[in-house]
Write an enzyme that holds these catalytic residues in place. Structure first.
Site, PDB file in Angstrom:
ATOM      1  N   ARG A  55     114.162  18.149  26.899  1.00 29.31           N
ATOM      2  CA  ARG A  55     112.684  18.195  27.441  1.00 29.31           C
ATOM      3  C   ARG A  55     112.258  19.564  27.098  1.00 29.31           C
ATOM      4  O   ARG A  55     112.802  20.536  26.737  1.00 29.31           O
ATOM      5  CB  ARG A  55     112.495  17.825  28.721  1.00 29.31           C
ATOM      6  CG  ARG A  55     113.399  17.978  29.915  1.00 29.31           C
ATOM      7  CD  ARG A  55     113.599  19.330  29.893  1.00 29.31           C
ATOM      8  NE  ARG A  55     112.361  19.863  30.431  1.00 29.31           N
ATOM      9  CZ  ARG A  55     112.185  21.489  30.364  1.00 29.31           C
ATOM     10  NH1 ARG A  55     112.952  22.315  30.065  1.00 29.31           N
ATOM     11  NH2 ARG A  55     110.954  21.964  30.861  1.00 29.31           N
ATOM     12  N   GLY A  56     110.697  19.667  27.338  1.00 30.51           N
ATOM     13  CA  GLY A  56     110.231  21.164  26.885  1.00 30.51           C
ATOM     14  C   GLY A  56     109.362  21.021  25.429  1.00 30.51           C
ATOM     15  O   GLY A  56     110.154  20.444  24.779  1.00 30.51           O
ATOM     16  N   ALA A  57     108.216  21.150  25.408  1.00 29.23           N
ATOM     17  CA  ALA A  57     107.511  20.970  24.349  1.00 29.23           C
ATOM     18  C   ALA A  57     108.248  21.499  22.979  1.00 29.23           C
ATOM     19  O   ALA A  57     108.523  20.624  22.069  1.00 29.23           O
ATOM     20  CB  ALA A  57     106.135  21.505  24.199  1.00 29.23           C
ATOM     21  N   ASP A 244     102.480  22.323  27.209  1.00 26.66           N
ATOM     22  CA  ASP A 244     102.695  21.253  25.981  1.00 26.66           C
ATOM     23  C   ASP A 244     101.732  21.018  24.934  1.00 26.66           C
ATOM     24  O   ASP A 244     101.850  20.546  24.015  1.00 26.66           O
ATOM     25  CB  ASP A 244     102.919  20.040  26.970  1.00 26.66           C
ATOM     26  CG  ASP A 244     104.253  20.293  27.791  1.00 26.66           C
ATOM     27  OD1 ASP A 244     104.264  20.674  28.874  1.00 26.66           O
ATOM     28  OD2 ASP A 244     105.216  19.657  27.272  1.00 26.66           O
TER      29      ASP A 244
HETATM   30  O1  MRU Z   1     108.406  17.216  31.573  1.00 32.58           O
HETATM   31  P1  MRU Z   1     108.954  18.375  30.652  1.00 32.58           P
HETATM   32  O2  MRU Z   1     110.070  18.689  31.569  1.00 32.58           O
HETATM   33  O3  MRU Z   1     109.245  18.072  29.216  1.00 32.58           O
HETATM   34  O4  MRU Z   1     107.549  19.466  30.729  1.00 32.58           O
HETATM   35  C1  MRU Z   1     107.845  20.717  30.399  1.00 32.58           C
HETATM   36  C2  MRU Z   1     106.939  21.434  30.646  1.00 32.58           C
HETATM   37  O5  MRU Z   1     105.641  21.232  31.145  1.00 32.58           O
HETATM   38  C3  MRU Z   1     106.759  22.879  30.010  1.00 32.58           C
HETATM   39  O6  MRU Z   1     106.161  23.908  30.756  1.00 32.58           O
HETATM   40  C4  MRU Z   1     106.258  23.145  28.455  1.00 32.58           C
HETATM   41  O7  MRU Z   1     107.016  22.075  27.856  1.00 32.58           O
HETATM   42  C5  MRU Z   1     106.417  24.260  27.847  1.00 32.58           C
HETATM   43  S1  MRU Z   1     108.198  24.628  27.375  1.00 32.58           S
HETATM   44  C6  MRU Z   1     108.360  25.926  26.543  1.00 32.58           C
END
Ligand code: MRU
Length: 353
Positions: A55-57, A244
């Protein structure tokens, strides 16, 4: 296919391509176990994105690209057209896993473009693999540039609040928001971090606290409900989060709760920064058109296996929210820092690119 490891890596690598397979940290097992999963089927990668194993963008952008690289190897096609059609089917499955982070679309589109420009089947397969590996390496370099650009905004002895996990675990390595914190420390400044727990999935306590502790940072964990307390009592000098999706007007879509943190920071005159690569910007959509992922109620009605709400309760569980530009002090990218007014400064960053 799962192989468990107790080995703690000095620098966490969230996702990588090795021997024509994709290896990733299973983030659902953190912080209790550091487990790596190995995939040779793009459907497994799609499941991993859907179920938050990764996960994470930026991490899901690169994972999507690796998914297409696997799909190219899986394809039994004998013509370019058949191969492109197989890749298109895989792209659709990977794309539909999560709707909010624009990096996923960015990664998939980039690979499809490379695939379309190839001539022979072998050449397309090789260029798709090469491009996805390049994307992963570039992600780390971009994060390091972002870190350098952002580090000048932070002072010696700052205590920095962060929300969710925008660290090595949300990227290939190093991180965006946590990359800036890393770069600040690398520039010789002493910083402390306050990580919010980030309910309901607890990316803050499970991932950020784990990652920062693992890398020797002074990190304190707070419940999300203690953001106001911490700011009102002078415990926080600055805030930094990831994103994201950022639209051209500077509206930032990030983990649910970010808007609350930003509003509280404004109330207390605390600078609120966002760190994100240009691949997180969506210059075409309007803020009102961005889809906020709604997740299952079960994430809210319990913590782990423990039920904490009555049966059949109605739940509203948005995974992201939107922070408007007037709450943001600066958006840190690999190309520089955009300052208000954002519509103008973001445009300039893209023109300079
Ligand atoms: O639901 P997730 O864990 O994928 O959400 C991740 C986030 O909101 C992060 O802050 C975002 O992706 C930035 S990652 C560098």
């Amino acid at each position: 296919m799962e192989d468990s490891s107790t080995k703690i890596h000095s620098s966490l690598r969230t996702v990588e391509w090795k021997d024509n397979k994709v290896i990733m940290i299973d983030q659902t097992k953190l912080p209790n176990q550091l487990v790596f999963v190995t995939y040779d089927d793009f459907n497994q990668v799609a499941d991993a994105i859907r179920t938050l194993i990764v996960r994470g963008a930026p991490a899901i952008g690169v994972s999507g690209a690796f998914g297409l690289a696997l799909a190219s190897l899986q394809s039994k096609s004998t013509t370019k057209e058949e191969l492109l059609s197989d890749l298109e089917k895989a792209r659709k499955i990977l794309f539909e896993t999560r709707p909010t982070a624009v990096n996923l679309k960015w990664g998939l589109d980039k690979i499809m473009k490379v695939a379309r420009s190839g001539n022979t089947i072998e050449q397309i397969k090789q260029s798709v693999i090469n491009e996805s590996k390049k994307m992963a390496e570039e992600d780390i370099e971009i994060n390091k540039s972002m870190g350098k650009n952002g580090s000048v905004l932070f002072d010696d002895n700052d205590t920095i609040m962060t929300h969710c996990n925008a660290g090595a675990l949300a990227t290939v390595a190093y991180g965006t928001a946590l990359g800036v914190i890393r770069a600040t420390r690398e520039s010789g400044k002493n910083v402390k971090v306050i990580a919010t727990e980030t309910r309901p999935i607890q990316q803050g306590s499970r991932l950020t606290a784990f990652e920062l502790k693992h890398d020797g940072f002074d990190v304190s964990l707070i419940p999300d409900t203690a953001v106001g307390y911490s700011m009102a009592n002078g415990l926080v000098n600055k805030v930094i989060v990831g994103a994201d999706r950022i639209v051209r007007t500077g509206h930032v879509f990030n983990k649910i709760g970010t808007y609350q943190v930003a509003t509280m920071a404004k109330q207390h005159g605390i600078p609120f920064y966002v760190a994100a690569p240009l691949s997180t910007f969506d210059m075409k959509s309007d803020a009102k058109d961005v889809i906020i992922e709604m997740r299952k109620g079960v994430e809210v009605t319990g913590i782990g296996d423990k039920k904490t709400a009555p049966d059949d309760i109605n739940v509203i569980n948005p995974a992201f929210d939107m922070t408007p530009p007037e709450l943001i002090s600066g958006i840190i990218t690999e190309k520089g820092v955009a300052k208000p007014p954002f519509e103008e400064s973001i445009k300039k960053l893209f023109e300079a690119n």
